[in-house]
Design a protein around this motif. Structure first.
Motif, PDB file in Angstrom:
ATOM      1  N   ASP A  57      40.816  48.206  37.555  1.00 28.72           N
ATOM      2  CA  ASP A  57      41.423  48.387  35.703  1.00 28.72           C
ATOM      3  C   ASP A  57      41.098  48.827  34.457  1.00 28.72           C
ATOM      4  N   VAL A  58      39.777  49.557  34.471  1.00 26.19           N
ATOM      5  CA  VAL A  58      39.278  50.263  33.366  1.00 26.19           C
ATOM      6  C   VAL A  58      39.506  52.080  33.272  1.00 26.19           C
ATOM      7  N   ASP A  59      38.989  52.299  31.552  1.00 24.38           N
ATOM      8  CA  ASP A  59      39.159  53.720  31.764  1.00 24.38           C
ATOM      9  C   ASP A  59      38.264  54.315  31.959  1.00 24.38           C
ATOM     10  N   GLU A  60      36.946  53.981  31.528  1.00 25.77           N
ATOM     11  CA  GLU A  60      35.661  55.228  31.312  1.00 25.77           C
ATOM     12  C   GLU A  60      35.178  54.953  33.340  1.00 25.77           C
ATOM     13  N   PHE A  61      35.157  55.581  33.030  1.00 24.62           N
ATOM     14  CA  PHE A  61      33.815  55.447  35.039  1.00 24.62           C
ATOM     15  C   PHE A  61      32.688  55.154  34.467  1.00 24.62           C
ATOM     16  N   HIS A  62      31.926  54.782  34.012  1.00 23.30           N
ATOM     17  CA  HIS A  62      30.380  53.787  33.405  1.00 23.30           C
ATOM     18  C   HIS A  62      31.427  52.416  33.051  1.00 23.30           C
ATOM     19  N   ASP A  63      32.364  52.132  32.691  1.00 22.52           N
ATOM     20  CA  ASP A  63      33.143  50.718  33.305  1.00 22.52           C
ATOM     21  C   ASP A  63      33.115  50.512  34.647  1.00 22.52           C
ATOM     22  N   LEU A  64      33.939  51.254  35.205  1.00 18.43           N
ATOM     23  CA  LEU A  64      33.945  50.954  36.611  1.00 18.43           C
ATOM     24  C   LEU A  64      32.407  50.910  37.290  1.00 18.43           C
ATOM     25  N   ALA A  65      31.474  51.205  37.220  1.00 14.86           N
ATOM     26  CA  ALA A  65      30.479  51.599  37.653  1.00 14.86           C
ATOM     27  C   ALA A  65      29.555  50.090  37.368  1.00 14.86           C
ATOM     28  N   VAL A  66      30.165  49.964  36.925  1.00 16.40           N
ATOM     29  CA  VAL A  66      29.131  48.472  35.650  1.00 16.40           C
ATOM     30  C   VAL A  66      29.899  47.304  36.810  1.00 16.40           C
ATOM     31  N   GLY A  67      31.577  47.493  36.811  1.00 18.88           N
ATOM     32  CA  GLY A  67      32.318  46.532  37.319  1.00 18.88           C
ATOM     33  C   GLY A  67      31.944  46.517  38.960  1.00 18.88           C
ATOM     34  N   LEU A  68      31.423  47.850  39.259  1.00 19.52           N
ATOM     35  CA  LEU A  68      30.846  48.034  40.896  1.00 19.52           C
ATOM     36  C   LEU A  68      29.729  47.065  40.829  1.00 19.52           C
ATOM     37  N   VAL A  69      28.523  47.421  40.120  1.00 22.55           N
ATOM     38  CA  VAL A  69      27.287  46.899  40.354  1.00 22.55           C
ATOM     39  C   VAL A  69      27.011  45.485  40.474  1.00 22.55           C
ATOM     40  N   ALA A  70      28.122  44.995  39.853  1.00 22.72           N
ATOM     41  CA  ALA A  70      28.300  43.543  39.551  1.00 22.72           C
ATOM     42  C   ALA A  70      29.037  42.424  40.904  1.00 22.72           C
ATOM     43  N   LEU A  71      29.245  43.459  41.700  1.00 21.39           N
ATOM     44  CA  LEU A  71      29.824  42.925  42.774  1.00 21.39           C
ATOM     45  C   LEU A  71      29.063  42.854  44.019  1.00 21.39           C
ATOM     46  N   ILE A  72      27.745  44.132  43.478  1.00 17.35           N
ATOM     47  CA  ILE A  72      26.388  43.699  44.745  1.00 17.35           C
ATOM     48  C   ILE A  72      25.647  42.792  44.127  1.00 17.35           C
ATOM     49  N   SER A  73      25.364  41.994  44.824  1.00 16.85           N
ATOM     50  CA  SER A  73      24.315  40.971  44.339  1.00 16.85           C
ATOM     51  C   SER A  73      22.796  41.628  44.607  1.00 16.85           C
ATOM     52  N   GLU A  74      22.064  41.049  44.346  1.00 18.60           N
ATOM     53  CA  GLU A  74      20.240  41.446  43.283  1.00 18.60           C
ATOM     54  C   GLU A  74      19.921  41.328  44.858  1.00 18.60           C
ATOM     55  N   ASP A  75      20.464  40.109  45.361  1.00 20.57           N
ATOM     56  CA  ASP A  75      19.327  39.704  46.570  1.00 20.57           C
ATOM     57  C   ASP A  75      20.165  40.803  47.706  1.00 20.57           C
ATOM     58  N   GLU A  76      21.391  41.086  47.700  1.00 21.27           N
ATOM     59  CA  GLU A  76      21.522  41.900  48.505  1.00 21.27           C
ATOM     60  C   GLU A  76      21.363  43.580  48.635  1.00 21.27           C
ATOM     61  N   PRO A  77      20.935  44.165  49.690  1.00 25.96           N
ATOM     62  CA  PRO A  77      20.550  45.225  50.070  1.00 25.96           C
ATOM     63  C   PRO A  77      21.208  46.387  49.616  1.00 25.96           C
ATOM     64  N   TRP A  78      20.521  47.814  48.813  1.00 28.88           N
ATOM     65  CA  TRP A  78      21.542  47.906  47.802  1.00 28.88           C
ATOM     66  C   TRP A  78      22.367  49.431  49.206  1.00 28.88           C
ATOM     67  N   PRO A  79      23.195  49.807  49.145  1.00 27.24           N
ATOM     68  CA  PRO A  79      24.648  50.294  49.724  1.00 27.24           C
ATOM     69  C   PRO A  79      23.680  51.877  50.374  1.00 27.24           C
ATOM     70  N   ALA A  80      23.647  52.923  51.381  1.00 33.07           N
ATOM     71  CA  ALA A  80      23.025  52.869  51.627  1.00 33.07           C
ATOM     72  C   ALA A  80      23.101  54.662  51.759  1.00 33.07           C
ATOM     73  N   ALA A  81      25.011  54.703  50.780  1.00 37.06           N
ATOM     74  CA  ALA A  81      25.088  55.812  50.056  1.00 37.06           C
ATOM     75  C   ALA A  81      24.195  55.774  48.891  1.00 37.06           C
ATOM     76  N   LEU A  82      23.692  54.833  48.182  1.00 39.59           N
ATOM     77  CA  LEU A  82      22.960  55.098  46.649  1.00 39.59           C
ATOM     78  C   LEU A  82      21.590  55.245  46.686  1.00 39.59           C
ATOM     79  N   ARG A  83      21.681  54.638  47.610  1.00 40.36           N
ATOM     80  CA  ARG A  83      20.009  54.858  48.139  1.00 40.36           C
ATOM     81  C   ARG A  83      19.181  56.211  48.099  1.00 40.36           C
ATOM     82  N   ALA A  84      18.422  56.633  47.677  1.00 33.78           N
ATOM     83  CA  ALA A  84      17.441  57.805  46.837  1.00 33.78           C
ATOM     84  C   ALA A  84      16.320  58.455  47.773  1.00 33.78           C
TER      85      ALA A  84
END
Length: 115
Positions: A88-115
């Motif tokens: 429920d946001v207008d900009e993709f950046h805001d969506l990215a911020v919201g998605l990052v907030a759902l992933i705890s810093e202690d959790e492994p970073w999702p494989a699709a995002l690992r470079a």
């Protein structure tokens, strides 16, 4: 230094340890890049050409069905359920911020995002 069966040097990965933690800005940038990739893939599948990288849902004229498709794709690539409210946001950046907030810093970073 150990050699493999072909006589080539093997790297000792035991000393490298886990990757360094990403800063909040780095995590958001990685998520935004992944999000843009998924948006462009959906647009390409639908035969909707777009010049450049879209920054907002309104810019590409998406409706709720497109957003639901994006939600399903992201749930699959991020390996987690995503609440509809995060979209429920207008900009993709805001969506990215919201998605990052759902992933705890202690959790492994999702494989699709690992470079």
């Amino acid at each position: 230094m150990e050699l493999d069966q072909r006589g080539q040097a093997q790297r000792d990965l035991s000393r490298t340890g886990p990757p360094a933690p990403m800063s909040s800005d780095e995590r958001t940038a990685a998520m935004l890049h992944h999000l843009e990739h998924e948006v462009l893939a959906i647009m390409d599948d639908a035969g909707e050409p777009f010049d450049g990288v879209p920054r907002a849902f309104a810019e590409i004229g998406w409706d709720s069905l497109n957003v639901v498709e994006l939600q399903y794709r992201l749930q699959r690539t991020l390996d987690r359920d995503l609440p509809p409210e995060v979209f429920d946001v207008d900009e993709f950046h805001d969506l990215a911020v919201g998605l990052v907030a759902l992933i705890s810093e202690d959790e492994p970073w999702p494989a699709a995002l690992r470079a």
